[in-house]
Design an enzyme around this catalytic site. Sequence first.
Site, PDB file in Angstrom:
ATOM      1  N   TYR A   1      -9.890  15.010 -31.377  1.00 16.38           N
ATOM      2  CA  TYR A   1     -10.532  15.399 -30.117  1.00 16.38           C
ATOM      3  C   TYR A   1     -12.055  15.336 -30.250  1.00 16.38           C
ATOM      4  O   TYR A   1     -12.742  14.766 -29.403  1.00 16.38           O
ATOM      5  CB  TYR A   1     -10.082  16.811 -29.742  1.00 16.38           C
ATOM      6  CG  TYR A   1     -10.690  17.349 -28.466  1.00 16.38           C
ATOM      7  CD1 TYR A   1     -10.133  17.044 -27.230  1.00 16.38           C
ATOM      8  CD2 TYR A   1     -11.817  18.174 -28.496  1.00 16.38           C
ATOM      9  CE1 TYR A   1     -10.691  17.544 -26.045  1.00 16.38           C
ATOM     10  CE2 TYR A   1     -12.368  18.678 -27.326  1.00 16.38           C
ATOM     11  CZ  TYR A   1     -11.805  18.362 -26.104  1.00 16.38           C
ATOM     12  OH  TYR A   1     -12.351  18.854 -24.942  1.00 16.38           O
TER      13      TYR A   1
ATOM     14  N   LYS B   1     -14.806  12.989 -28.178  1.00 19.42           N
ATOM     15  CA  LYS B   1     -15.861  13.483 -27.293  1.00 19.42           C
ATOM     16  C   LYS B   1     -17.240  12.973 -27.735  1.00 19.42           C
ATOM     17  O   LYS B   1     -18.115  12.735 -26.894  1.00 19.42           O
ATOM     18  CB  LYS B   1     -15.813  15.010 -27.215  1.00 19.42           C
ATOM     19  CG  LYS B   1     -14.551  15.527 -26.521  1.00 19.42           C
ATOM     20  CD  LYS B   1     -14.428  15.007 -25.084  1.00 19.42           C
ATOM     21  CE  LYS B   1     -13.229  15.550 -24.347  1.00 19.42           C
ATOM     22  NZ  LYS B   1     -13.156  15.110 -22.936  1.00 19.42           N
TER      23      LYS B   1
HETATM   24  N1  LIG Z   1     -11.039  23.775 -21.620  1.00 16.93           N
HETATM   25  C1  LIG Z   1     -12.083  23.657 -22.417  1.00 16.93           C
HETATM   26  O1  LIG Z   1     -12.465  24.588 -23.162  1.00 16.93           O
HETATM   27  C2  LIG Z   1     -12.870  22.375 -22.443  1.00 16.93           C
HETATM   28  C3  LIG Z   1     -14.061  22.352 -23.164  1.00 16.93           C
HETATM   29  C4  LIG Z   1     -14.806  21.185 -23.218  1.00 16.93           C
HETATM   30  C5  LIG Z   1     -14.348  20.061 -22.539  1.00 16.93           C
HETATM   31  N2  LIG Z   1     -13.194  20.110 -21.836  1.00 16.93           N
HETATM   32  C6  LIG Z   1     -12.772  18.893 -21.163  1.00 16.93           C
HETATM   33  O2  LIG Z   1     -12.603  19.141 -19.784  1.00 16.93           O
HETATM   34  C7  LIG Z   1     -11.624  18.235 -19.248  1.00 16.93           C
HETATM   35  C8  LIG Z   1     -10.595  19.009 -18.448  1.00 16.93           C
HETATM   36  O3  LIG Z   1      -9.920  19.880 -19.345  1.00 16.93           O
HETATM   37  P1  LIG Z   1      -9.148  21.190 -18.879  1.00 16.93           P
HETATM   38  O4  LIG Z   1      -9.573  22.281 -19.757  1.00 16.93           O
HETATM   39  O5  LIG Z   1      -9.232  21.341 -17.393  1.00 16.93           O
HETATM   40  O6  LIG Z   1      -7.657  20.797 -19.329  1.00 16.93           O
HETATM   41  P2  LIG Z   1      -6.338  20.581 -18.499  1.00 16.93           P
HETATM   42  O7  LIG Z   1      -5.314  20.196 -19.505  1.00 16.93           O
HETATM   43  O8  LIG Z   1      -6.065  21.752 -17.612  1.00 16.93           O
HETATM   44  O9  LIG Z   1      -6.710  19.344 -17.549  1.00 16.93           O
HETATM   45  C9  LIG Z   1      -6.696  18.014 -17.991  1.00 16.93           C
HETATM   46  C10 LIG Z   1      -6.108  17.169 -16.891  1.00 16.93           C
HETATM   47  O10 LIG Z   1      -6.095  15.804 -17.336  1.00 16.93           O
HETATM   48  C11 LIG Z   1      -4.858  15.229 -16.938  1.00 16.93           C
HETATM   49  N3  LIG Z   1      -4.528  14.089 -17.779  1.00 16.93           N
HETATM   50  C12 LIG Z   1      -4.216  14.111 -19.109  1.00 16.93           C
HETATM   51  N4  LIG Z   1      -3.921  12.879 -19.531  1.00 16.93           N
HETATM   52  C13 LIG Z   1      -4.051  12.054 -18.461  1.00 16.93           C
HETATM   53  C14 LIG Z   1      -3.876  10.658 -18.262  1.00 16.93           C
HETATM   54  N5  LIG Z   1      -3.499   9.851 -19.273  1.00 16.93           N
HETATM   55  N6  LIG Z   1      -4.113  10.133 -17.049  1.00 16.93           N
HETATM   56  C15 LIG Z   1      -4.486  10.940 -16.018  1.00 16.93           C
HETATM   57  N7  LIG Z   1      -4.643  12.265 -16.134  1.00 16.93           N
HETATM   58  C16 LIG Z   1      -4.431  12.815 -17.345  1.00 16.93           C
HETATM   59  C17 LIG Z   1      -3.854  16.375 -17.097  1.00 16.93           C
HETATM   60  O11 LIG Z   1      -2.645  16.125 -16.400  1.00 16.93           O
HETATM   61  C18 LIG Z   1      -4.659  17.543 -16.578  1.00 16.93           C
HETATM   62  O12 LIG Z   1      -4.489  17.705 -15.186  1.00 16.93           O
HETATM   63  C19 LIG Z   1     -11.051  17.482 -20.453  1.00 16.93           C
HETATM   64  O13 LIG Z   1     -11.685  16.214 -20.580  1.00 16.93           O
HETATM   65  C20 LIG Z   1     -11.419  18.370 -21.615  1.00 16.93           C
HETATM   66  O14 LIG Z   1     -11.504  17.657 -22.830  1.00 16.93           O
HETATM   67  C21 LIG Z   1     -12.439  21.235 -21.763  1.00 16.93           C
END
Ligand SMILES: NC(=O)c1ccc[n+]([C@@H]2O[C@H](COP(=O)([O-])OP(=O)(O)OC[C@H]3O[C@@H](n4cnc5c(N)ncnc54)[C@H](O)[C@@H]3O)[C@@H](O)[C@H]2O)c1
Length: 296
Positions: A198, A202
């Site tokens: 991961y 990123k």
């Molecule tokens: N939650 C955290 O602490 C955090 C921190 C830093 C970055 N992020 C980033 O924020 C973004 C959203 O994460 P989140 O926390 O809302 O997680 P989440 O799992 O709730 O949301 C991710 C979404 O991406 C969709 N997804 C996954 N694979 C896919 C694909 N192949 N095609 C289309 N859609 C797909 C999932 O169905 C989901 O709806 C991500 O890129 C994550 O890496 C999250």
Amino acid sequence: MSPSATQSEADLAMHAGVPESQQTPANTSHTALFSLTKKTVAITGGGRGLGITLAGAVLEAGGHVACLDILPEPAAAEWAALQKTAKASGLGLSYHRADVTDEAALAGVFDEIDAESAALGAPFYGCIACAGIQQKVTALEYPQADFERIQRVNVTGAFLTAKHAARVLVKNGVRGSIVLIASMSGQVANRGLTCTAYNTSKAAVQQMCRSLAQEWGHPYGIRVNTLSPGYIRTAMTDDLLATAPELEKIWMAGALLNRLGAPEDFKAPAIFLLSPGSSFMTGADLRVDGGHCASA
Ligand SMILES: NC(=O)c1ccc[n+]([C@@H]2O[C@H](COP(=O)([O-])OP(=O)(O)OC[C@H]3O[C@@H](n4cnc5c(N)ncnc54)[C@H](O)[C@@H]3O)[C@@H](O)[C@H]2O)c1
């Protein structure tokens, strides 16, 4: 601006007689700086979590929204709230099921969104590439297939999203904005978390941003920036905490504001990166992490 004038008409009037090299969409009112009126924005990962919250923010900023996700349906309660907001504001809201790693399907969805935007009279203006996956496995045990799957979704998926968004922008001659959701984990290793795949993905997204910004800034006027969140309470982090509850204590030890993030903490940063307010910003990373990376 007269009530019937569009933002672009106002921009044209404001820039009359100003050499193109000195024109800036930021030369406008405070309200217009953060407005997405008459613009359509696509959001991948828009079916739940951070993506669906940012969809609400775009609607609140006056923009039309097209969400794209691999989920068959978006999260019911959040989607119902978005539909209510869209209806009350006369804005378009659509949901497209697609896998961001399937280029043919993704290209087809961007064509649909382009057509929807034209019908709404709100040209496609940009996207938030928010789809992403996470996995906690020690590096000594990390299976190759899993490592590659994380790169395929988080890196290739973000690239294909940016590519097809930019192709529509170039075709229509729109100087739009692309926001890639990266992570503070692109810059730091998270204590207690064994997430090499991961974190690698990123960091790649942050470098992809700089490279795309370099290619698309001139002559297309397309801006590309990353938004790098710290820890946010979503389904993604709930999954991590379910298998390793001790992580919360480690995360809180670095929380300078004494709390983890909520998806709503990223509404203003995302709207800023999309909107004319950030029109001199490209190839940059906006880290919003509650101070996490500021302390050792
Ligand atoms: N939650 C955290 O602490 C955090 C921190 C830093 C970055 N992020 C980033 O924020 C973004 C959203 O994460 P989140 O926390 O809302 O997680 P989440 O799992 O709730 O949301 C991710 C979404 O991406 C969709 N997804 C996954 N694979 C896919 C694909 N192949 N095609 C289309 N859609 C797909 C999932 O169905 C989901 O709806 C991500 O890129 C994550 O890496 C999250």
